[in-house]
Design a protein around this motif. Structure first.
Motif, PDB file in Angstrom:
ATOM      1  N   LEU A 221       0.896  -1.017   0.003  1.00 47.13           N
ATOM      2  CA  LEU A 221       0.385   0.463  -0.106  1.00 47.13           C
ATOM      3  C   LEU A 221       0.730   1.134  -0.451  1.00 47.13           C
ATOM      4  O   LEU A 221       0.517   2.010  -0.894  1.00 47.13           O
ATOM      5  N   THR A 222       2.047   0.788   0.190  1.00 50.07           N
ATOM      6  CA  THR A 222       2.673   2.145   0.460  1.00 50.07           C
ATOM      7  C   THR A 222       3.374   2.412  -0.629  1.00 50.07           C
ATOM      8  O   THR A 222       3.878   4.014  -0.627  1.00 50.07           O
ATOM      9  N   MET A 223       2.964   1.706  -1.762  1.00 46.51           N
ATOM     10  CA  MET A 223       3.812   2.009  -3.070  1.00 46.51           C
ATOM     11  C   MET A 223       2.432   3.381  -3.816  1.00 46.51           C
ATOM     12  O   MET A 223       3.160   3.291  -4.647  1.00 46.51           O
ATOM     13  N   MET A 224       1.477   3.297  -3.322  1.00 43.76           N
ATOM     14  CA  MET A 224       0.572   4.391  -4.094  1.00 43.76           C
ATOM     15  C   MET A 224       0.804   5.878  -3.096  1.00 43.76           C
ATOM     16  O   MET A 224      -0.201   6.432  -3.268  1.00 43.76           O
ATOM     17  N   ILE A 225       1.367   5.731  -2.182  1.00 45.43           N
ATOM     18  CA  ILE A 225       1.787   6.994  -1.384  1.00 45.43           C
ATOM     19  C   ILE A 225       2.521   7.375  -2.916  1.00 45.43           C
ATOM     20  O   ILE A 225       3.607   7.481  -2.606  1.00 45.43           O
ATOM     21  N   PRO A 226       2.606   9.243  -2.700  1.00 45.40           N
ATOM     22  CA  PRO A 226       3.162   9.609  -4.005  1.00 45.40           C
ATOM     23  C   PRO A 226       4.126  10.190  -2.328  1.00 45.40           C
ATOM     24  O   PRO A 226       3.910  10.645  -1.686  1.00 45.40           O
ATOM     25  N   PHE A 227       5.584  10.616  -3.658  1.00 46.28           N
ATOM     26  CA  PHE A 227       6.715  10.866  -2.635  1.00 46.28           C
ATOM     27  C   PHE A 227       6.371  12.468  -2.057  1.00 46.28           C
ATOM     28  O   PHE A 227       6.954  13.197  -0.879  1.00 46.28           O
ATOM     29  N   GLN A 228       5.568  13.518  -2.467  1.00 45.49           N
ATOM     30  CA  GLN A 228       5.076  14.733  -2.321  1.00 45.49           C
ATOM     31  C   GLN A 228       4.543  14.872  -1.104  1.00 45.49           C
ATOM     32  O   GLN A 228       4.508  15.662  -0.385  1.00 45.49           O
ATOM     33  N   LEU A 229       4.063  13.698  -0.542  1.00 50.28           N
ATOM     34  CA  LEU A 229       3.434  13.867   0.489  1.00 50.28           C
ATOM     35  C   LEU A 229       4.163  13.170   1.967  1.00 50.28           C
ATOM     36  O   LEU A 229       4.240  13.705   2.651  1.00 50.28           O
ATOM     37  N   LEU A 230       5.717  12.769   1.100  1.00 45.59           N
ATOM     38  CA  LEU A 230       7.216  12.831   2.707  1.00 45.59           C
ATOM     39  C   LEU A 230       7.295  13.804   2.836  1.00 45.59           C
ATOM     40  O   LEU A 230       8.001  13.307   3.243  1.00 45.59           O
ATOM     41  N   MET A 231       7.917  14.177   1.328  1.00 45.59           N
ATOM     42  CA  MET A 231       8.820  15.326   1.167  1.00 45.59           C
ATOM     43  C   MET A 231       8.742  16.008   2.212  1.00 45.59           C
ATOM     44  O   MET A 231       9.663  16.635   2.925  1.00 45.59           O
TER      45      MET A 231
ATOM     46  N   ASN B 230      12.420   0.970  -0.482  1.00 44.51           N
ATOM     47  CA  ASN B 230      11.815   1.122  -0.935  1.00 44.51           C
ATOM     48  C   ASN B 230      10.710  -0.318  -1.048  1.00 44.51           C
ATOM     49  O   ASN B 230      11.424  -1.258  -1.369  1.00 44.51           O
ATOM     50  N   ALA B 231       9.230   0.306  -1.709  1.00 46.10           N
ATOM     51  CA  ALA B 231       8.279  -1.453  -0.963  1.00 46.10           C
ATOM     52  C   ALA B 231       8.248  -2.011  -1.950  1.00 46.10           C
ATOM     53  O   ALA B 231       7.997  -3.411  -2.461  1.00 46.10           O
ATOM     54  N   LEU B 232       9.301  -1.924  -3.391  1.00 47.66           N
ATOM     55  CA  LEU B 232       9.274  -1.905  -4.627  1.00 47.66           C
ATOM     56  C   LEU B 232      10.322  -3.450  -5.099  1.00 47.66           C
ATOM     57  O   LEU B 232       9.679  -4.357  -4.450  1.00 47.66           O
TER      58      LEU B 232
END
Length: 275
Positions: free
Chosen positions: A112-122, A148-150
């Motif tokens: 599920l973390t793969m769906m979180i864009p980096f901009q939200l964590l930036m 990374n999750a991938l």
């Protein structure tokens, strides 16, 4: 008739593949071509320049500390790749071969973390870097974007293809889980390692946003950031030089893929089908 029909189908397939390859390769060819054209010919669509010149590269090297920025890019991308390979392989092995409560739920959360864009964590990551005093350091550049999750997904899927008997035999011989991972599983998982390495390396190598946040000194800037600032600081008219630095930026990733494409294809075909 059947033979003729099969021949026509094969020819059609090859023509479609060739057309797709040309469409994919042409932008890269035009980029390299533009870097060796004269400024007057940069935007011409001619496939062969009337005159080959290296003035764009000379101009670029005069304005950008290319070698220092290239070294920063290798440290940034290489550091992220190395840390990712170590920790995602450990996580993938645990999720694939160790039995513990909530394992499948944890794997689902990781996906599920793969769906979180980096901009939200930036912003949270930036605040952490500032609080730790990591601005303008390699630690601030590398550590927050490592793992990374991938990578976890690819290693987990690949490790599930390794026979359980091999792992059981190693445990009977007294090998611990880390020894099994680093002495047995990783040597067998070269395709997965190469795939994770290529995907991970490409991200920070081409990344602009994160280095812009955490680096201020030109001595710390990766090449992608230095090239962008070169294009924005009044040098935008030098399109040949911009294409030259972009060409230099693209070469390592292309070479990396060409050398390891066999492992990459093998890993994609093996990890994508296992549940």
């Amino acid at each position: 008739m059947d033979r003729i029909s099969r021949g026509l189908k094969r020819m059609t397939m090859y023509l479609i593949l060739i057309a797709g390859a040309v469409l994919f390769i042409f932008p890269f060819y035009w980029m390299v071509l533009a870097s060796i054209k004269t400024p007057e010919e940069v935007f011409d669509l001619s496939l062969i320049p009337s005159k080959v010149t290296w003035d764009s590269y000379v101009y670029m090297f005069d304005r950008i500390p290319v070698w220092g920025s290239l070294l920063n890019s290798f440290i940034f991308a290489g550091g992220v790749t190395l840390i990712t390979l170590i920790f995602t392989s450990m996580a993938g092995y645990a999720l694939a071969r160790l039995e513990f409560r909530g394992r499948d739920v944890l794997f689902s959360v990781i996906l599920l973390t793969m769906m979180i864009p980096f901009q939200l964590l930036m912003i949270p990551l930036y605040i952490i870097v500032v609080k730790l005093g990591w601005m303008n350091t390699y630690a601030g550049l590398v550590l927050p974007v490592s793992v990374n999750a991938l990578g976890i997904f690819i290693f987990r899927q690949f490790f599930r293809t390794v026979p359980q008997e091999l792992i059981d035999a190693a445990r009977i011989d007294g090998a611990g889980e880390l020894k099994i991972l680093f002495r047995i599983m990783l040597p067998l998982s070269k395709p997965a390692c190469v795939t994770v390495a290529i995907f991970t390396f490409m991200g920070p190598w081409n990344d602009l946003l994160w280095p812009l946040l955490v680096t201020r000194d030109q001595e710390m800037m990766p090449l992608a950031q230095a090239a962008t600032l070169f294009g924005l600081e009044g040098q935008g008219g030098q399109w040949g030089s911009i294409m030259a630095v972009t060409t230099i930026l693209a070469v390592p990733v292309v070479v990396l893929y060409l050398f390891f494409q066999r492992y990459f294809i093998e890993s994609v075909s093996s990890t994508g089908m296992k549940g």
